[in-house]
Write an enzyme that holds these catalytic residues in place. Structure first.
Site, PDB file in Angstrom:
ATOM      1  N   HIS A  17       0.850  -1.190   0.000  1.00 19.65           N
ATOM      2  CA  HIS A  17       0.000   0.000   0.000  1.00 19.65           C
ATOM      3  C   HIS A  17       0.885   1.238   0.000  1.00 19.65           C
ATOM      4  O   HIS A  17       1.930   1.255   0.672  1.00 19.65           O
ATOM      5  CB  HIS A  17      -0.908  -0.021   1.230  1.00 19.65           C
ATOM      6  N   ASP A  19       0.940   4.150   1.463  1.00 18.31           N
ATOM      7  CA  ASP A  19       1.314   4.684   2.771  1.00 18.31           C
ATOM      8  C   ASP A  19       2.225   3.726   3.530  1.00 18.31           C
ATOM      9  O   ASP A  19       3.158   4.143   4.224  1.00 18.31           O
ATOM     10  CB  ASP A  19       0.064   4.974   3.605  1.00 18.31           C
ATOM     11  N   LYS A  20       1.956   2.434   3.411  1.00 23.67           N
ATOM     12  CA  LYS A  20       2.791   1.452   4.103  1.00 23.67           C
ATOM     13  C   LYS A  20       4.181   1.372   3.491  1.00 23.67           C
ATOM     14  O   LYS A  20       5.178   1.173   4.203  1.00 23.67           O
ATOM     15  CB  LYS A  20       2.122   0.082   4.081  1.00 23.67           C
ATOM     16  N   GLU A  45      10.450  11.304   7.304  1.00 24.80           N
ATOM     17  CA  GLU A  45       9.184  11.251   6.586  1.00 24.80           C
ATOM     18  C   GLU A  45       9.442  10.885   5.123  1.00 24.80           C
ATOM     19  O   GLU A  45      10.439  11.312   4.531  1.00 24.80           O
ATOM     20  CB  GLU A  45       8.468  12.605   6.639  1.00 24.80           C
ATOM     21  N   GLU A  58      14.500  15.198  10.113  1.00 27.69           N
ATOM     22  CA  GLU A  58      15.599  15.665  10.935  1.00 27.69           C
ATOM     23  C   GLU A  58      16.365  14.485  11.517  1.00 27.69           C
ATOM     24  O   GLU A  58      15.760  13.493  11.931  1.00 27.69           O
ATOM     25  CB  GLU A  58      15.093  16.538  12.081  1.00 27.69           C
ATOM     26  N   LYS A 172      -5.682  -4.379   0.278  1.00 27.23           N
ATOM     27  CA  LYS A 172      -6.384  -3.965   1.495  1.00 27.23           C
ATOM     28  C   LYS A 172      -7.354  -5.076   1.891  1.00 27.23           C
ATOM     29  O   LYS A 172      -7.923  -5.754   1.029  1.00 27.23           O
ATOM     30  CB  LYS A 172      -7.173  -2.663   1.269  1.00 27.23           C
ATOM     31  N   PHE A 237      -7.860  -4.020 -10.823  1.00 22.26           N
ATOM     32  CA  PHE A 237      -6.972  -3.290  -9.923  1.00 22.26           C
ATOM     33  C   PHE A 237      -5.542  -3.637 -10.351  1.00 22.26           C
ATOM     34  O   PHE A 237      -4.853  -4.406  -9.696  1.00 22.26           O
ATOM     35  CB  PHE A 237      -7.257  -3.704  -8.480  1.00 22.26           C
ATOM     36  N   ASP A 245      -1.846   5.864  -6.358  1.00 17.90           N
ATOM     37  CA  ASP A 245      -2.283   6.747  -5.275  1.00 17.90           C
ATOM     38  C   ASP A 245      -1.051   7.137  -4.473  1.00 17.90           C
ATOM     39  O   ASP A 245      -0.284   6.265  -4.053  1.00 17.90           O
ATOM     40  CB  ASP A 245      -3.296   6.011  -4.387  1.00 17.90           C
ATOM     41  N   ALA A 246      -0.835   8.413  -4.249  1.00 13.53           N
ATOM     42  CA  ALA A 246       0.356   8.857  -3.528  1.00 13.53           C
ATOM     43  C   ALA A 246       0.357   8.310  -2.096  1.00 13.53           C
ATOM     44  O   ALA A 246      -0.695   8.085  -1.490  1.00 13.53           O
ATOM     45  CB  ALA A 246       0.417  10.383  -3.503  1.00 13.53           C
ATOM     46  N   ARG A 251       0.145   7.683   7.868  1.00 14.52           N
ATOM     47  CA  ARG A 251      -1.284   7.876   7.606  1.00 14.52           C
ATOM     48  C   ARG A 251      -2.131   6.649   7.951  1.00 14.52           C
ATOM     49  O   ARG A 251      -3.327   6.648   7.680  1.00 14.52           O
ATOM     50  CB  ARG A 251      -1.508   8.239   6.134  1.00 14.52           C
ATOM     51  N   LYS A 252      -1.543   5.620   8.540  1.00 17.54           N
ATOM     52  CA  LYS A 252      -2.301   4.401   8.838  1.00 17.54           C
ATOM     53  C   LYS A 252      -2.201   4.056  10.319  1.00 17.54           C
ATOM     54  O   LYS A 252      -1.888   2.925  10.701  1.00 17.54           O
ATOM     55  CB  LYS A 252      -1.798   3.253   7.954  1.00 17.54           C
ATOM     56  N   LYS A 272      10.337   7.318  13.503  1.00 20.57           N
ATOM     57  CA  LYS A 272      10.666   8.022  14.749  1.00 20.57           C
ATOM     58  C   LYS A 272      11.537   7.146  15.639  1.00 20.57           C
ATOM     59  O   LYS A 272      11.209   5.982  15.894  1.00 20.57           O
ATOM     60  CB  LYS A 272       9.392   8.395  15.494  1.00 20.57           C
ATOM     61  N   LYS A 276      11.257   9.439  21.054  1.00 16.90           N
ATOM     62  CA  LYS A 276       9.964  10.069  20.782  1.00 16.90           C
ATOM     63  C   LYS A 276       8.866   9.186  21.372  1.00 16.90           C
ATOM     64  O   LYS A 276       8.627   8.067  20.912  1.00 16.90           O
ATOM     65  CB  LYS A 276       9.799  10.273  19.275  1.00 16.90           C
ATOM     66  N   ASP A 278       5.743   9.247  21.199  1.00 19.92           N
ATOM     67  CA  ASP A 278       4.690   8.788  20.285  1.00 19.92           C
ATOM     68  C   ASP A 278       4.850   7.302  20.010  1.00 19.92           C
ATOM     69  O   ASP A 278       3.872   6.555  19.944  1.00 19.92           O
ATOM     70  CB  ASP A 278       4.755   9.539  18.953  1.00 19.92           C
TER      71      ASP A 278
END
Length: 396
Positions: A17, A19-20, A45, A58, A172, A237, A245-246, A251-252, A272, A276, A278
């Site tokens: 995917h 994003d993945k 990123e 960074e 998906k 597909f 798709d960018a 985002r997941k 990260k 961090k 998060d």
């Protein structure tokens, strides 16, 4: 009182995917930097689109001069991640994709926050993090997300082994489970969209390929005659991945955690480093919740931790046992504070997080995985259960 009879749905996405793929690249860069310097500070990123990958963010190394040399390695890291996932399309191919590297030095102001109060290592940011565990599965995970991941992981294995050469990397899944008496008993619907080789292949053709793997993964008796199947419901597909798709890192976040069955603090994980919170405190919260359930103190447990930038210790520890606890939740909170150092450094040391163990987390969930011999998925261990039982007994 919690509902006991309902239908709940979770989705997963494959390693291909868009994003993945970006999560994987960001974590591969992180791993390479941690191999250079276990105390590297990284916020990486990735953005991907047709025939292009852009890396930004960074980096702080103890010898910052090594960053200039490392930047020359980034293109190779990107290409290897794309190759391993399996992209060899005309408009997104590991050998020809254009790579732009915009990594730069970490902000001095962020660095001073991590140094923290009185010279202690502070949290890299403010925020809230949640961990969750439930007896629904052997992995102490919510069943809908666990099996949504398992379906896609099995299809990826079949694709990469050559058993299913007509499948492609982007996919998906979505599984809806009916609960009776609070336990999952039946699949009401299965949604699966997977990239494939040819526009001549119909939805029925793709279902014939994937259905045996879906049935292999799901527990016996869960797929019923009334179960609804939606396989490639829009038809062809063939154009997939970043060409279709960018993609973007982070985002997941629901796919990465509990599939919507538990709260989420909002912070993404991939790219990260473990200073961090998060990432590291979300891992710690899962570790604690899993050990509470493994200790027999509750059948379901949610743990929340909160932090302030530059402050070492968590501001709050909150436990919710969802009415399933054998002791008061306040005793769990006090026990947690006694058995684990929840400062960023304490979490890193307890779970061994300053190692290149993150690229493997980027697909099929950060939780519900088997701990690896080299320390990967250390937060899935249940080695704190006895200490929690003893601390609760002393506090009672």
């Amino acid at each position: 009182m919690s509902r006991l009879d309902y239908v709940f749905t979770s989705e997963s996405v494959s390693e291909g995917h868009p994003d993945k793929l970006c999560d994987r690249i960001s974590d591969a860069v992180l791993d390479a930097l941690l191999a250079e310097d276990p105390l590297a500070r990284v916020a990486c990123e990735t953005f991907a689109t047709t025939n292009r990958v852009v890396i930004g963010g960074e980096v702080g190394l103890r010898d910052q001069g090594r960053l200039r040399a490392f930047k020359g390695n980034v293109e190779g890291i990107v290409r290897e991640a794309v190759r391993d996932i399996g992209y060899e399309q005309d408009k997104f191919h590991h050998a020809t994709v254009e790579v732009t590297n915009l990594l730069h030095e970490q902000s001095a102001h962020i660095a001073q926050g991590v140094t923290g109060e009185r010279g202690e290592e502070g949290a890299g940011d403010q925020g809230i993090m949640f961990g969750y565990a439930t007896r629904e599965t052997a992995e102490l995970m919510p069943a809908p997300i666990q099996y949504s991941h398992a379906v896609l992981r099995r299809l990826a294995e079949a694709r990469k082994s050559g058993a299913e050469p007509l499948l492609r990397p982007d996919a998906k899944s979505q599984i809806s489970l009916r609960y009776a008496g609070g336990r999952p008993v039946e699949v009401t619907s299965i949604v699966l969209s997977t990239q494939h080789e040819s526009e001549a292949q119909t939805s029925a053709d793709i279902r014939a390929i994937v259905e045996p793997y879906v049935r292999e993964v799901l527990p016996d008796g869960w797929i019923m005659p009334a179960t609804k199947w939606w396989v490639n419901p829009t038809g062809a597909f063939v154009i997939g991945g970043p060409d279709g798709d960018a993609g973007l890192t982070g985002r997941k976040i629901i796919v990465d955690t509990y599939g919507g069955a538990a709260p989420h603090g909002g912070g993404a994980f991939s790219g990260k480093d473990p200073s961090k919170v998060d990432r590291s405190a979300a891992y710690a919260a899962r570790y604690l919740a899993k050990n509470v359930v493994a200790a027999g103190l509750a059948d379901r447990c949610t743990i929340q931790l909160s932090y302030a930038i530059g402050v070492a210790r968590p501001l709050t520890i909150y436990a919710d046992l969802h009415g399933t606890g054998v002791v008061d939740a306040a005793l769990i909170e006090r026990a947690i504070d006694q058995v684990m150092d929840l400062t960023p450094r304490g979490i890193r040391e307890h779970l061994g997080l300053n190692r290149p163990i993150y690229a493997r987390t980027a697909a099929y969930g950060h939780f519900g995985r088997t701990p690896d011999a080299d320390g990967g998925f250390s937060w899935e261990r249940t080695d704190l259960a006895e200490a929690l039982r003893q601390a609760v007994a002393l506090a009672a």
